[in-house]
Motif scaffolding. Sequence first.
Motif, mmCIF file in Angstrom:
data_model
loop_
_atom_site.group_PDB
_atom_site.id
_atom_site.type_symbol
_atom_site.label_atom_id
_atom_site.label_comp_id
_atom_site.label_asym_id
_atom_site.label_seq_id
_atom_site.Cartn_x
_atom_site.Cartn_y
_atom_site.Cartn_z
ATOM 1 N N ASP A 163 45.659 31.719 28.504
ATOM 2 C CA ASP A 163 45.956 33.139 28.358
ATOM 3 C C ASP A 163 45.132 33.696 27.210
ATOM 4 O O ASP A 163 45.252 33.235 26.065
ATOM 5 C CB ASP A 163 47.444 33.351 28.091
ATOM 6 C CG ASP A 163 48.290 33.060 29.323
ATOM 7 O OD1 ASP A 163 47.752 33.167 30.445
ATOM 8 O OD2 ASP A 163 49.476 32.718 29.166
ATOM 9 N N LEU A 188 46.525 40.677 28.490
ATOM 10 C CA LEU A 188 46.498 39.213 28.510
ATOM 11 C C LEU A 188 45.944 38.775 29.860
ATOM 12 O O LEU A 188 46.505 39.108 30.908
ATOM 13 C CB LEU A 188 47.904 38.656 28.307
ATOM 14 C CG LEU A 188 48.014 37.168 27.967
ATOM 15 C CD1 LEU A 188 47.395 36.900 26.598
ATOM 16 C CD2 LEU A 188 49.481 36.735 27.974
ATOM 17 N N SER A 202 44.681 35.572 32.288
ATOM 18 C CA SER A 202 44.730 34.131 32.512
ATOM 19 C C SER A 202 43.346 33.677 32.948
ATOM 20 O O SER A 202 42.874 34.042 34.025
ATOM 21 C CB SER A 202 45.768 33.788 33.577
ATOM 22 O OG SER A 202 45.824 32.386 33.769
#
Length: 207
Positions: A194, A187, A189
């Motif tokens: 996200d 994941l 950012s």
Amino acid sequence: MQRNDWMGTPIGIPRDSSREQEVRLEMLLKAANRSKDRRWYAVRVWTGREIAVEDALVALGVETCLPMRMGPELRRRHRIIPPQPMPAIHGYVLVCMPPDGAVLGALRAIDYVVEVVGGLEHPMSLPDEEVMRFKALADAGLYDWQHEVQQRWRVGEKAGIGAGIFWGAACEILSCRSDGCGDAVVLISLLGKDVPVTVPLAILEKL
């Protein structure tokens, strides 16, 4: 090395979003061929359609980069299917384009193109050296499915992206193999969002 400049550089945005597909493609072709100021951008595409998108862009005269690696060996009905080439990072194609929102927006006229990473206001660009390094690492087999890494990662652990499209970004591991081979789902950012991305385990590095 952690990269912190994910905002990109503001560029012009096309106001007319209703242009016909043929006009957008013609503009894309002309701009890509004549502009001397070009930079590498990542384009998100349908997973499994990376080669089709690259072929369409190359046919229009657009310079592209799609690093490839060897996938896993498969077993189906007692048959062994040898590893096949696949993109180093699924769902993305690198393009060398002018920093012009109208031109980048025209990419959406290509079948299976979803968006330019970072958007048209602040598209994320990569330096030539990093694109070439990423391709060289893939060509050398470092991202092949069977290439075992020494580092063993765990779900929830933080890592850095060591090369390629998301070079320098921090990420969190959502899932990964325990044998040091294959891929991890991480994941990232990105511009306040996200984004889950599948990457080779070998591209991850300790923060």
